[in-house]
Write an enzyme that holds these catalytic residues in place. Structure first.
Site, mmCIF file in Angstrom:
data_model
loop_
_atom_site.group_PDB
_atom_site.id
_atom_site.type_symbol
_atom_site.label_atom_id
_atom_site.label_comp_id
_atom_site.label_asym_id
_atom_site.label_seq_id
_atom_site.Cartn_x
_atom_site.Cartn_y
_atom_site.Cartn_z
ATOM 1 N N CYS A 70 5.812 -10.076 -10.231
ATOM 2 C CA CYS A 70 6.413 -9.457 -9.047
ATOM 3 C C CYS A 70 6.767 -10.575 -8.085
ATOM 4 O O CYS A 70 7.091 -11.681 -8.504
ATOM 5 C CB CYS A 70 5.462 -8.431 -8.436
ATOM 6 N N VAL A 71 6.697 -10.332 -6.804
ATOM 7 C CA VAL A 71 7.133 -11.342 -5.831
ATOM 8 C C VAL A 71 6.216 -12.551 -5.794
ATOM 9 O O VAL A 71 6.669 -13.684 -5.651
ATOM 10 C CB VAL A 71 7.206 -10.710 -4.419
#
Length: 483
Positions: A27-28
């Site tokens: 993810c981020v």
């Protein structure tokens, strides 16, 4: 040679090798692993890797916090590991094999609301800005608001409501879409279903209480009230689930030659009818009960106790993923009461966690390597994203996490004790004050100061008292060693 090649090889070895990886994505800020045997992961050595900010297991996934460079690291990792790229949805599906029933329910709820968060954050900022220019008397010795003095800002105030209304009043459209997407149904049907819940033909949900007469559809043998479900959460979730159930079942029994025509019609039309006759009224009642119970609990003579418990345990709830349940409650409170007294406590918890990390920057001020984690984590926390702070620093040492929980608890009691309400959710951390109703901003500012000062003071006191460092594996070490 890439700077990530060495750390990628080490991480691969410590997670148990390629043969132990079922799915990996990112993810981020985090690498997300679904491991065939989670016990093979050497958490202690993974945490010791310079590039790793922390590890934890959530929703059946073993997650390794890398930071903003995770995308580049991930590409290097999958090239070395020989594992294929995959989507987050595939990772979530694979992770379910490691989850119990409660975890799966929470994961489903999170999957519904997570795609809506960007819109909710924008909506929260817009409502907060409209608060400042339209509700707070800042000009002419505190007698007039900005929009009362400036035609330009009056126009801006009116224009921004176009977006705010689209996000919050028409929220059911987003929810039914998200449910259809999550369940594997046709997403455009979910959108159409949501529109039928908030159509201008219907009596607006906010006008039902004061309506002299409620319009209805007359079928001769039965009448169905034409009531809209603007901002309603539970009716939209129930309707989305029924639509998905009908469509997925019909796909299995309707021949492919006519499925494109028959399935959408037989799924959508009955669902809309059921939504307005059964699911809507039922969901509205359930939502009203939930919001009334929560609001009554927070405003009762024991509200301070509820606030203390919630403020203290919210950060641990984030670790388990249970905090996703508060989104539905907050949105329901907003639709029923025009605001929420739950969200301010969440924003205060964000601030408290960031403040504890800020204190740890001072405690470990000679540790340049840790500053690479702690400084960005503090900024992230103050902007409402707590994971880097909690997993990278606070849980690593233990006592900062406890200090933040205590600070959050005291701040929550101040907030609830003074009936602080937020107009919207989505804006956490320090910017969270923008979502607070104007008359409560001063009180919330005091609570924010408490959420900053108490965790800092307690963290420094715990460090000076040599309380000890508690790692994620539960081993105690001398905190002085970390400094």
């Amino acid at each position: 040679m890439s700077k990530y090649q060495g750390p990628a090889r080490d991480l691969l070895k410590y997670v148990g090798g390629s043969e132990n990886i079922s799915v990996v994505t990112h993810c981020v800020t985090r690498m997300r692993f679904v491991l065939k045997d989670p016990k093979k992961a050497d958490v202690e050595n993974i945490d010791a890797l310079p590039l790793v900010k922390g590890t934890f297991t959530q929703a059946g996934q073993f997650q390794v916090i890398i930071g903003n460079e995770v995308s580049s690291f991930y590409n290097e990792f999958i090239a070395i590991a020989g594992v294929g790229d995959t989507s987050k949805e595939e990772a979530k599906e694979a992770a379910k094999q490691n989850m119990n029933v409660l975890q799966r329910m929470i994961a489903h709820l999170a999957d519904i609301f997570t795609p809506l968060i960007p819109a909710i954050v924008v909506g929260g900022l817009i409502l907060g800005f409209r608060n400042i220019i339209g509700d707070i008397k800042l000009l002419e010795d505190g007698t007039k608001t900005i929009i009362e003095v400036s035609q330009f800002w009056k126009g801006v105030h009116s224009f921004l409501w176009l977006i705010g209304e689209a996000i919050f009043h028409f929220l059911p459209v987003g929810i039914t879409w998200a449910v259809a997407r999550k369940m594997g149904a046709t997403q455009i049907l979910g959108i159409v279903l949501g529109i039928t819940l908030v159509s201008p033909q219907l009596l607006n949900a906010y006008g039902v209480a004061g309506a002299k007469e409620i319009p209805f559809w007359d079928f001769g043998f039965a009448k169905v009230q034409m009531i809209g479900y603007q901002a309603q959460v539970i009716p939209a979730i129930l309707a989305g689930l029924v639509l998905s159930f009908l469509e997925l079942r019909l796909r299995k029994i309707v021949p492919n030659s006519v499925s494109m025509i028959v399935v959408p019609f037989l799924a959508l039309v009955p669902t809309v009818l059921i939504a307005h006759t059964i699911l809507g009224p039922l969901g509205w009642k359930i939502g009203s009960v939930v919001s009334t119970v929560v609001y009554s609990g927070l405003t009762s003579s024991f509200g301070w106790l509820f606030a203390a418990v919630f403020g203290f345990v919210y950060a641990p709830l984030v670790i388990t993923g249970l905090h996703h349940m508060t989104n539905a409650i907050d949105l329901q409170l907003m639709s029923q009461l025009g605001g929420t007294n739950l969200w301010p406590m969440i924003a205060l918890s964000n601030i408290a966690q960031g403040s504890a990390v800020l204190a740890m920057i001072y405690v470990n001020r000679k540790n340049e390597e840790e500053k690479q984690v702690s400084i960005p984590a503090t900024i992230s926390c103050y902007l409402g994203v707590t994971e880097p702070a909690m997993f990278g620093i606070n849980l690593k040492y233990g006592y900062p996490f406890l200090a933040a929980m205590i600070g959050s608890m005291i701040a929550a009691v101040i907030s609830v004790g003074n009936h602080v309400m937020a107009n919207s959710i989505g804006v956490g951390g320090l910017p969270g004050i923008l979502s607070i109703q104007p008359k409560y901003m001063g009180t919330f500012a005091i609570a924010m100061v408490v959420a900053i000062v108490v965790p800092i003071v307690l963290t420094l006191a715990f460090a000076k008292a040599n309380v000890g460092k508690i790692s994620l594996k539960g081993k105690k070490e001398n905190s002085a060693k970390a400094a």
